[in-house]
Motif scaffolding. Sequence first.
Motif, PDB file in Angstrom:
ATOM      1  N   PRO A 125       0.815  -1.232   0.000  1.00 10.37           N
ATOM      2  CA  PRO A 125       0.000   0.000   0.000  1.00 10.37           C
ATOM      3  C   PRO A 125       0.841   1.271   0.000  1.00 10.37           C
ATOM      4  CG  PRO A 125      -0.767  -1.536   1.683  1.00 10.37           C
ATOM      5  CD  PRO A 125       0.532  -2.073   1.155  1.00 10.37           C
ATOM      6  N   ALA A 126       2.110   1.161   0.371  1.00 15.17           N
ATOM      7  CA  ALA A 126       2.974   2.350   0.359  1.00 15.17           C
ATOM      8  C   ALA A 126       3.164   2.865  -1.067  1.00 15.17           C
ATOM      9  CB  ALA A 126       4.330   2.033   0.983  1.00 15.17           C
ATOM     10  N   HIS A 127       2.901   2.026  -2.074  1.00 14.93           N
ATOM     11  CA  HIS A 127       3.025   2.457  -3.465  1.00 14.93           C
ATOM     12  C   HIS A 127       1.771   3.176  -3.966  1.00 14.93           C
ATOM     13  CE1 HIS A 127       6.342  -0.720  -4.462  1.00 14.93           C
ATOM     14  NE2 HIS A 127       6.632   0.031  -3.422  1.00 14.93           N
ATOM     15  N   ALA A 128       0.719   3.110  -3.169  1.00 16.81           N
ATOM     16  CA  ALA A 128      -0.538   3.762  -3.569  1.00 16.81           C
ATOM     17  C   ALA A 128      -0.586   5.179  -3.004  1.00 16.81           C
ATOM     18  CB  ALA A 128      -1.717   2.947  -3.055  1.00 16.81           C
ATOM     19  N   THR A 129      -1.430   6.008  -3.606  1.00 19.89           N
ATOM     20  CA  THR A 129      -1.565   7.379  -3.119  1.00 19.89           C
ATOM     21  C   THR A 129      -2.326   7.400  -1.783  1.00 19.89           C
ATOM     22  OG1 THR A 129      -3.445   7.550  -4.633  1.00 19.89           O
ATOM     23  CG2 THR A 129      -1.381   8.534  -5.356  1.00 19.89           C
ATOM     24  N   ALA A 130      -2.164   8.508  -1.048  1.00 21.42           N
ATOM     25  CA  ALA A 130      -2.652   8.596   0.335  1.00 21.42           C
ATOM     26  C   ALA A 130      -4.165   8.442   0.413  1.00 21.42           C
ATOM     27  CB  ALA A 130      -2.223   9.929   0.944  1.00 21.42           C
ATOM     28  N   GLN A 131      -4.599   7.745   1.434  1.00 22.94           N
ATOM     29  CA  GLN A 131      -6.025   7.450   1.627  1.00 22.94           C
ATOM     30  C   GLN A 131      -6.484   7.925   3.001  1.00 22.94           C
ATOM     31  OE1 GLN A 131      -6.039   3.152   0.608  1.00 22.94           O
ATOM     32  NE2 GLN A 131      -4.287   3.730  -0.654  1.00 22.94           N
TER      33      GLN A 131
END
Length: 443
Positions: free
Chosen positions: A280-286
């Motif tokens: 999830p660190a590769h995904a944009t902030a949620q």
Amino acid sequence: MLVVEQLRHRPGGRSLVQMTSTERNWAGNVTFGAAEVVHPVSLAELQELMASRSKLRVLGSGHSFNPIAGTTGTLVCLDRLGTAVELDPGARRAWVPAGATYAMICPELDAAGWALRNLASVPHVTVAGACATGTHGSGRSNPGLAAAVDAIELVRVGGELETLSSSATDFSGSVVALGALGVVTRMRLELEPSYDVAQEVWLEVPLGGVLERLDQVLGAGHSVSLFTTWAEPTTLDQVWVKRRVSPGDPAATGTGEPLDDLLGGHRAPSPAHPVPGADPAHATAQLGLRGPWYERLPHFRADAVPSAGDELQSEWLVSAGMGAAALDRLAALAATLAPAVLACEVRAVAADEQWLSPTWRRDAVALHFTWRPDEDRVSQLLHVVEDALAPFDPRPHWGKLSAMEPAALARAYPRLADFRELAERVDPERVLSNPFVDYCLGR
Ligand SMILES: Cc1cc2nc3c(=O)[nH]c(=O)nc-3n(C[C@H](O)[C@H](O)[C@H](O)COP(=O)(O)OP(=O)(O)OC[C@H]3O[C@@H](n4cnc5c(N)ncnc54)[C@H](O)[C@@H]3O)c2cc1C
């Protein structure tokens, strides 16, 4: 002096951020096969190339999954032509370099107080490459990226530099152009004032309820994405909702209560990634954390490997009114699809006027597949999915994998014959074509 290729290919065929391998595409499933790779450092050099080569294609960031960018002749990369953004605040427009990635230009636009209406899930792709293939983000009222283009500057075969604005006769055929009309050097993009976005993810959302009100669900934010692996056919694994945050809002957390009722399921307590098991660190902030538009609209961070990394992709767009029935048809194939799928994504995309846009004059629901990198299995499943979707008149994405034959493409894209005529007119010797483009154009 023309800059000769310097190999920047990473073992494994994957490229990081905007680094482009000129041997193979990002997915590693296509070898470009060029006799030479050239990086012109000036417009004059590019014009000279266009006047002297008999076969030439331009490569963006190589993120397409089919041989659309390949050539046996000269492969041109625009990465040394400069990256200057030229703002025209009065007109709410900016000229941007066609070979720059969205990751390069967006922070600069934002710093000047401007934004784009929409972005794809990856900011790693070039502006020209994305627009050439009809790339889109999502949102019921957000058309694809090419719809934000209101003028292009391109070098034609023969070397002539031309600017086409949206009032030009051929303009609507010239942005989603598969690289077949000229080398685009700059594009003028429509801007809007910069804005913030907050993103939240819902987990384990019942598919039945979503199918009953698909239009409402896909319109529940600026951009909404439904994700499933089809492992559990009655449940969507994730629903990503990206909402604009008004300037007075201190934080977006808590603004989504009505969505709990609309979607069912439950809010993700920690960051997610669309591909189960991926970092999830590769995904944009949620988690409702507000941030600039360009750091939230893409699913994947500009400084990380997007999506799964090892994968193939396909996508078909059906008319918005057919979306629920088409999705239901795919759900019936869940047991066949699940072993081959890393993630499927369902999004709304608004209609536009570009002839080869997958949303030409049609609001659409996009049905996307991130496949495991098994080419034989995927080849078989392309037929399975296209047979299932045939009643819904699907339009395949130009940059992804499809098995559709030229006659079917001509039915799916009603302006394809007009585009072929335009391509023949501006490039009668087919200098800019390749077997993939010829096949798609039925010639
Ligand atoms: C991880 C991942 C996520 C993706 N997510 C999305 C998504 O959210 N939405 C979506 O719709 N698609 C998505 N795609 C597909 C992707 O956006 C398209 O394949 C797009 O074309 C990639 O841009 P590129 O710069 O890599 O173009 P390339 O693949 O390098 O080239 C594509 C075409 O553009 C032409 N071209 C490139 N530059 C120029 C130029 N200057 N002048 C004329 N023609 C040019 C090329 O000749 C070629 O025909 C995704 C792909 C990947 C790998």
